[in-house]
Design an enzyme around this catalytic site. Structure first.
Site, PDB file in Angstrom:
ATOM      1  N   LYS A  53       0.838  -1.206   0.000  1.00 54.83           N
ATOM      2  CA  LYS A  53       0.000   0.000   0.000  1.00 54.83           C
ATOM      3  C   LYS A  53       0.874   1.259   0.000  1.00 54.83           C
ATOM      4  O   LYS A  53       0.610   2.210  -0.740  1.00 54.83           O
ATOM      5  CB  LYS A  53      -0.941  -0.015   1.230  1.00 54.83           C
ATOM      6  CG  LYS A  53      -2.062  -1.027   1.074  1.00 54.83           C
ATOM      7  CD  LYS A  53      -2.870  -1.257   2.353  1.00 54.83           C
ATOM      8  CE  LYS A  53      -3.839  -2.413   2.114  1.00 54.83           C
ATOM      9  NZ  LYS A  53      -4.608  -2.823   3.299  1.00 54.83           N
ATOM     10  N   GLN A  97      -4.713  -1.482   9.482  1.00 54.16           N
ATOM     11  CA  GLN A  97      -4.638  -2.811   8.873  1.00 54.16           C
ATOM     12  C   GLN A  97      -5.251  -3.854   9.808  1.00 54.16           C
ATOM     13  O   GLN A  97      -4.937  -3.904  11.001  1.00 54.16           O
ATOM     14  CB  GLN A  97      -3.167  -3.149   8.560  1.00 54.16           C
ATOM     15  CG  GLN A  97      -2.962  -4.440   7.790  1.00 54.16           C
ATOM     16  CD  GLN A  97      -3.554  -4.408   6.366  1.00 54.16           C
ATOM     17  OE1 GLN A  97      -3.642  -3.353   5.747  1.00 54.16           O
ATOM     18  NE2 GLN A  97      -3.958  -5.552   5.877  1.00 54.16           N
ATOM     19  N   ASP A 120     -11.221   2.980   3.858  1.00 53.43           N
ATOM     20  CA  ASP A 120     -11.570   1.556   3.753  1.00 53.43           C
ATOM     21  C   ASP A 120     -13.082   1.389   3.581  1.00 53.43           C
ATOM     22  O   ASP A 120     -13.541   0.327   3.157  1.00 53.43           O
ATOM     23  CB  ASP A 120     -11.170   0.838   5.048  1.00 53.43           C
ATOM     24  CG  ASP A 120      -9.922  -0.010   4.922  1.00 53.43           C
ATOM     25  OD1 ASP A 120      -9.653  -0.496   3.816  1.00 53.43           O
ATOM     26  OD2 ASP A 120      -9.239  -0.190   5.946  1.00 53.43           O
TER      27      ASP A 120
HETATM   28  N1  GUN Z   1      -6.911  -6.713   5.964  1.00 54.17           N
HETATM   29  C1  GUN Z   1      -7.217  -7.444   4.858  1.00 54.17           C
HETATM   30  N2  GUN Z   1      -7.861  -6.689   3.953  1.00 54.17           N
HETATM   31  C2  GUN Z   1      -7.959  -5.452   4.476  1.00 54.17           C
HETATM   32  C3  GUN Z   1      -8.507  -4.229   3.987  1.00 54.17           C
HETATM   33  O1  GUN Z   1      -9.063  -4.132   2.888  1.00 54.17           O
HETATM   34  N3  GUN Z   1      -8.397  -3.170   4.826  1.00 54.17           N
HETATM   35  C4  GUN Z   1      -7.817  -3.262   6.046  1.00 54.17           C
HETATM   36  N4  GUN Z   1      -7.772  -2.175   6.803  1.00 54.17           N
HETATM   37  N5  GUN Z   1      -7.293  -4.389   6.525  1.00 54.17           N
HETATM   38  C5  GUN Z   1      -7.364  -5.465   5.738  1.00 54.17           C
END
Ligand code: GUN
Length: 285
Positions: A53, A97, A120
């Site tokens: 990311k 995350q 998100d």
């Molecule tokens: N963990 C796995 N997929 C995601 C996501 O799309 N966003 C976040 N914040 N954590 C994750």
């Protein structure tokens, strides 16, 4: 004839070029889009996702901040960080995350993020806005799946869509997006009786179960679009999806590979949401 490949890497590349250009335009007007990513603990998969990311931000002219906190961080300490980021004018998107360590209540943490910075799309305000058809941010994975489906030019309006998996992050928001696009939607879950009966009806089949290769060729309608959200590691170290790609590709018309299908699109939509968060703020200022 084998299915056409829905290439997430290719679509992501095209979209990221546009995002990068729009980020430069916005920065020239005085608002450089900024994303903060918080990682608590040392989950190896999460470390890779977070690294990807941050790298994607660097590639698209988005300012990024990575906050790495130790496994034993208290919920109160994490909430302090989020409050600071909520108030930081250089940060337009905040991502915590998941999964978080078990001593932290994920729900409370997500609710602490300002809904206008919730790139998100997990905050209840955004989940609710999605239900009513006026989403501020669409959750990144379903948003990316929609972009892949739309890229086929198949008419979603009137199509039969079936989603296998009813999570808050993928299955439920996916259903809302397809419903709003005019599909007739069924969401299946782990208790669904005769799953094949439903899946074989699908013009558009989205699979997000976390069960390697669980969707076989017999479960798919000939000519369907098959979107595989799963990413599983097999004992031999290879990655595979929730769909048996090698079989289903002879039945479907379009299919996403794993890796290289939905995965690159999820991060792309995170960048898109961060850009949109910065654009909203720029308009308000
Ligand atoms: N963990 C796995 N997929 C995601 C996501 O799309 N966003 C976040 N914040 N954590 C994750």
């Amino acid at each position: 004839m084998p299915a056409k490949l829905l290439d997430g890497n290719l679509l992501a590349k095209k979209m990221r070029t546009e995002i990068a250009a729009n980020a430069i335009i916005l920065a020239a007007k005085g608002t450089k889009p900024g994303l903060a990513v918080i990682l608590v603990g040392e989950n190896p998969a999460s470390q890779i996702y977070v690294r990807n990311k941050i790298k994607a931000c660097q590639d698209t002219n988005i300012h990024s901040v990575l906050i790495q906190l130790p496994q034993n961080t208290s919920q109160a300490e994490l909430l302090v960080q989020i409050t600071k980021l909520n108030q930081d004018p250089q940060i337009h998107g905040i991502l915590v995350q998941l999964p978080l360590p078990s001593h932290i209540d994920s729900h409370s943490v997500i609710e602490a993020i300002h809904p206008k910075k919730d790139v998100d799309g997990f905050h209840v305000a955004n989940a609710g806005a999605l239900m009513t058809g006026k989403p501020l941010f669409k959750p990144c994975t379903p948003y990316g799946c929609m972009a892949l489906i739309e890229s086929t030019d198949y008419p979603i309006r009137g199509a039969r869509a079936v989603i296998i998996g009813a999570s808050n992050i993928v299955g439920k928001p996916m259903a809302m997006l397809l419903l709003q696009a005019g599909a007739t939607v069924t969401i299946c879950n782990s208790k669904t009786r005769d799953l094949s009966f439903h899946s074989k009806e699908a013009d558009i089949l989205v699979v997000a179960t976390g069960k390697p290769k669980m969707v076989s060729a017999q479960m798919v309608k000939p000519g369907a679009i098959v979107i595989d959200v799963g990413i599983n590691r097999l004992p031999d170290g290879k990655l595979c999806g929730d769909v048996d790609f090698d079989e289903v590709k002879y039945v479907a018309n379009w299919i996403t590979p794993v890796p290289g299908g939905v995965g690159p699109m999820t991060i792309t939509m995170l960048l898109q949401n961060t850009l949109e968060a910065a654009q909203h703020l720029h308009v308000r200022n």
